[in-house]
Design an enzyme around this catalytic site. Structure first.
Site, PDB file in Angstrom:
ATOM      1  N   GLU A  64       0.820  -1.208   0.000  1.00 25.45           N
ATOM      2  CA  GLU A  64       0.000   0.000   0.000  1.00 25.45           C
ATOM      3  C   GLU A  64       0.857   1.262   0.000  1.00 25.45           C
ATOM      4  O   GLU A  64       0.626   2.186   0.772  1.00 25.45           O
ATOM      5  CB  GLU A  64      -0.956  -0.019   1.202  1.00 25.45           C
ATOM      6  CG  GLU A  64      -1.919  -1.206   1.159  1.00 25.45           C
ATOM      7  CD  GLU A  64      -2.967  -1.205   2.274  1.00 25.45           C
ATOM      8  OE1 GLU A  64      -2.683  -0.686   3.353  1.00 25.45           O
ATOM      9  OE2 GLU A  64      -4.072  -1.726   2.022  1.00 25.45           O
ATOM     10  N   ASP A 109      -8.126  -9.159   4.301  1.00 18.46           N
ATOM     11  CA  ASP A 109      -7.928  -8.042   5.218  1.00 18.46           C
ATOM     12  C   ASP A 109      -8.958  -7.977   6.336  1.00 18.46           C
ATOM     13  O   ASP A 109      -9.843  -7.116   6.292  1.00 18.46           O
ATOM     14  CB  ASP A 109      -7.954  -6.723   4.424  1.00 18.46           C
ATOM     15  CG  ASP A 109      -7.464  -5.559   5.261  1.00 18.46           C
ATOM     16  OD1 ASP A 109      -6.946  -5.800   6.362  1.00 18.46           O
ATOM     17  OD2 ASP A 109      -7.591  -4.409   4.808  1.00 18.46           O
ATOM     18  N   GLU A 134     -12.325  -2.220  12.522  1.00 23.21           N
ATOM     19  CA  GLU A 134     -12.367  -1.551  11.220  1.00 23.21           C
ATOM     20  C   GLU A 134     -13.519  -2.067  10.359  1.00 23.21           C
ATOM     21  O   GLU A 134     -14.233  -1.291   9.741  1.00 23.21           O
ATOM     22  CB  GLU A 134     -11.032  -1.759  10.498  1.00 23.21           C
ATOM     23  CG  GLU A 134     -11.009  -1.172   9.094  1.00 23.21           C
ATOM     24  CD  GLU A 134      -9.661  -1.325   8.397  1.00 23.21           C
ATOM     25  OE1 GLU A 134      -8.714  -1.894   8.985  1.00 23.21           O
ATOM     26  OE2 GLU A 134      -9.547  -0.855   7.250  1.00 23.21           O
TER      27      GLU A 134
HETATM   28  O1  GCW Z   1      -6.910  -2.916   6.026  1.00 23.59           O
HETATM   29  C1  GCW Z   1      -5.925  -2.063   5.746  1.00 23.59           C
HETATM   30  C2  GCW Z   1      -6.313  -0.833   6.475  1.00 23.59           C
HETATM   31  C3  GCW Z   1      -5.182   0.141   6.490  1.00 23.59           C
HETATM   32  C4  GCW Z   1      -3.991  -0.564   7.130  1.00 23.59           C
HETATM   33  C5  GCW Z   1      -3.647  -1.796   6.301  1.00 23.59           C
HETATM   34  C6  GCW Z   1      -2.513  -2.584   6.912  1.00 23.59           C
HETATM   35  C7  GCW Z   1      -2.290   0.388   8.477  1.00 23.59           C
HETATM   36  O2  GCW Z   1      -7.446  -0.277   5.864  1.00 23.59           O
HETATM   37  O3  GCW Z   1      -5.569   1.261   7.228  1.00 23.59           O
HETATM   38  O4  GCW Z   1      -2.888   0.284   7.226  1.00 23.59           O
HETATM   39  O5  GCW Z   1      -4.758  -2.629   6.252  1.00 23.59           O
HETATM   40  O6  GCW Z   1      -2.801  -3.512   7.638  1.00 23.59           O
HETATM   41  O7  GCW Z   1      -1.367  -2.273   6.666  1.00 23.59           O
END
Ligand code: GCW
Length: 710
Positions: A301, A375, A403
């Site tokens: 990311e 995720d 989340e």
């Molecule tokens: O699910 C995603 C989240 C991000 C997070 C990422 C990760 C810290 O939306 O906010 O970043 O995973 O785990 O690196």
């Protein structure tokens, strides 16, 4: 004059009335309400002896006296050995040996403890180390707070996993990524000189459940925390946490040598880069001799990493591992990687990247793997990596912060979800190769083991926003210590300590908690739907999103609804992600007739008229699940309302209001998902169900530019 006197009286009253704001978590130590048990404890526990005087033992003694005087409603006196009702000290102390007639419990390791009632009715709390004694004291206080008998204790308890760590996704500006409970509790501006009482209470809470590490900063890292000024602040926190057995860790921004060191590269094979990290590690350890090490998110990311220089994850991890190795530090290297430039099912990418690197990491590296392949979705099948890297210690990463679980407005108890993953069988070495055995090192003889939970903590007075969010912090710690505890046991402990021992309350709250995860899955993502939430903030449903910045951020990428059916075909006819599992696991998921329906749409594109085990077709089953999710949470509202008067009004009302929000949000999920998927199925929502009271267009038009946590 009279008015101001009035005001004065009111202020005075406020000062003395003790509003129950949830700050004390599960460490409330209020006077025991059950008079019979109170009497027993009062008779039994009149005095204590503490052998030793380290900072940790002083903390333990303070906890014991606070806890006992609160719960018993009287001071318990400290005595020299003779006649003490509680004796606390290390195993090798002569007095402890004598109490055990030299039959001291063995194999407690460095963190395990023993609590025994001797023939003379003395309670002995002992261990090999000071911090383990602290754990024993907390456990003893837990026994009292949960109203257990202490007449014949024969407890030994040893943690199954070595590194039990919270991950804070806290930025230096105090914004918490995916945080829903206020801003960061780390006040970097006033550190290092100002020590907030919260830091101490945070350490107490963690130690009480055996959490022994904390990563202070976000994995989306800022190099600034590695500068001298910030390291002094980190040191101040480390000094507060040390007596409680908690090590601090930091996230390492891979490009720090460029950003802070002025180097031209961050290439992990470059001699200058290696040297920079080595010096940085030396600098950190000079300030914090027991610094835990680094957690790293790299080439994920948008974060920088070794691949920017044509190197792989092992090259990157090993370079940092070499820097901290002389100081006994560890590196936790995250496996959460995926790229939209890779034309491959996102499900498969972490495995494809890491599996070939098995055995290539230094001894002090753990690869930290999220529980599922995508995720932290409300329900995910386990990540295939857990069955694929026998030569690399794998660490579990759970997400405590909600989340994708309704954030801080939904009541969801996560222990059943954590356990579902830990209990899952990878079949790597035949039946019984559970993920718990991978993570605790017993399956592959790892010499180093760990488990992480992304914290749900913020500076809200009650720490976690939703009062029941505290249960998730609590149960993460308890399961990290002993994953064999049941969700029921943990819920019972937590409820009794946090609210009350009243049977009606405990029974009802337990029931609410135990069904809460499945209820949420039903109204959000039933039958294996996943990743259909709003873009960016991840708040609420948005299965229709088709234009997010990257293909693999779009809900339509995941649910694949069309006129035929719905779901992601990951069988051999589809992306073949199932090939990443052991044959036995693969087989059961791949055959649509044996695939558990909870995971169905994770692995199959299923026709709308497919006959489910209930006899309903898929569309009707989807409707059934969404509607029953809403029904269940409405039932919870009623159950909770029946508890009025059994707990303080403050928390009762808070939960009541949050349940109102949760019901609204559940209806929002149900209506918008069904209305949207109906545009593909073209099948009716049957008349026995209440009609959605808004249109699909209405739901599509909702916007939340300031939803928290983003
Ligand atoms: O699910 C995603 C989240 C991000 C997070 C990422 C990760 C810290 O939306 O906010 O970043 O995973 O785990 O690196």
């Amino acid at each position: 004059m009279i008015r101001s006197f009035h005001l004065f009286l009111m202020l005075l009253a406020c000062f003395f009335c003790h509003a129950e704001d949830g700050y004390r978590l599960w460490l409330r130590y209020d006077k025991i309400g059950n008079t019979q048990i109170l009497k027993q404890y009062q008779t039994h526990l009149h005095s204590f002896t503490f052998i030793g005087s380290s900072a940790t033992l002083i903390a333990a003694k303070k906890e014991l006296t606070t806890g006992l005087s609160g719960m018993l409603g009287k001071a318990v006196v400290e005595k020299q050995l003779a006649g003490s009702s509680i004796v606390i000290g290390k195993i090798n102390e002569p007095a402890i040996k004598a109490a055990f007639s030299n039959k001291v419990p063995v194999n407690l390791g460095s963190e395990g403890f023993a609590i025994y009632t001797t023939d003379t009715k003395t309670v002995v709390i002992t261990a090999n180390t000071d911090v383990a004694i602290l754990y024993g004291v907390f456990h003893f206080l837990r026994l009292l707070q949960t109203l257990q008998s202490i007449q014949q204790l024969t407890i030994t308890s040893v943690p199954k996993i070595q590194n039990r760590i919270l991950n804070h996704w806290d930025n230096l500006n105090r914004h918490v990524e995916r945080g829903y409970a206020g801003i960061s509790i780390w006040n970097w501006h006033t550190l290092p000189d100002y020590i907030d009482q919260r830091y101490i209470d945070y350490a107490r809470a963690n130690a009480s459940v055996g959490i022994n590490g904390t990563v202070l900063t976000n994995v989306n890292a800022n190099a600034l925390v590695l500068t001298k000024d910030y390291l002094l602040k980190v040191k101040a926190l480390a000094d507060v946490f040390r007596p409680y057995g908690i090590k601090v860790y930091l996230t390492a921004r891979f490009s720090a040598p460029i950003e802070l060191g002025g180097l031209k590269t961050a290439d992990p094979l470059d001699a200058g880069v290696k040297e920079w990290w080595k010096k940085k590690a030396d600098e950190i350890y000079a300030l914090i001799p027991d610094f835990g090490g680094f957690l790293v998110k790299a080439n994920s990311e948008g974060q920088p990493g070794p691949q920017n220089y044509g190197r792989n994850h092992a090259d990157g991890a090993n370079m940092l591992a070499d820097a901290v190795a002389p100081h006994n530090g560890i590196v936790m290297w995250r496996a959460f990687v995926y790229s939209n430039e890779t034309p491959e099912d996102r499900f498969k990418q972490a495995y494809n990247e890491f599996k070939p690197l098995d055995g290539k990491f230094r001894k002090n590296v753990l690869v930290q793997v999220k529980n599922g392949p995508i995720d932290f979705q409300p329900r995910e099948p386990f990540s295939p990596l857990f069955g694929a890297m026998p030569q690399t210690p794998l660490m579990m990463e759970f997400q405590i912060t909600q989340e994708y679980l309704g954030q801080a407005t939904n009541l969801v108890y996560e222990a059943p979800m954590f356990k579902e993953v830990l209990d899952a069988d990878t079949w790597q070495k035949g039946k019984g190769s559970s993920i718990a055995k991978v993570v605790d090192g017993s399956l592959h003889n790892y010499s180093i083991t760990g488990i992480a939970g992304v914290a749900n903590i913020g500076n809200d007075r009650n720490w976690t926003g939703h009062p029941f969010g505290q249960a998730n912090w609590y149960s993460f710690g308890r399961l990290a210590w002993d994953y064999d505890l049941t969700s029921t046991q943990i819920a019972d402990e937590w409820i009794k300590q946090t609210f009350t021992g009243s049977k009606k309350f405990v029974d009802t709250a337990r029931k609410i908690m135990l069904s809460s995860h499945q209820t949420l899955v039903n109204y959000m993502t039933p039958l294996g739907l996943h990743h259909i939430m709003g873009t960016g903030h991840h708040y609420g449903p948005a299965p229709w999103i088709i234009n997010a910045g990257r293909a693999d951020w779009n809900p339509v990428y995941y649910h694949r609804a069309d006129s035929i059916g719905i779901g992601f075909d990951r069988t051999i006819k589809g992306s073949n992600a199932l090939a990443q599992y052991a044959p036995e696991v693969r087989k059961s998921f791949e055959d649509i007739t044996t695939c558990p329906e909870d995971y169905l749409l994770w692995f199959h594109h299923v026709p709308w008229n497919y006959k489910m085990r209930s006899g309903r077709n898929l569309w009707d089953e989807l409707c059934y699940r969404y509607y029953s999710g809403v029904d269940s949470i409405r039932a919870v509202q009623q159950q909770w309302n029946g508890l009025k008067g059994l707990v303080d009004d403050e928390r009762f009302t808070q939960v009541q209001m949050l349940l109102n929000v949760q019901v609204k949000e559940a209806i929002w999920w149900r209506n918008s998902c069904l209305l949207y998927f109906q545009t593909f199925s073209k099948m009716p929502i049957h008349s026995q169900y209440e009609k959605p009271d808004q249109t699909l267009e209405y739901y599509k038009g909702l916007k939340f530019p300031f939803a928290p946590g983003n």
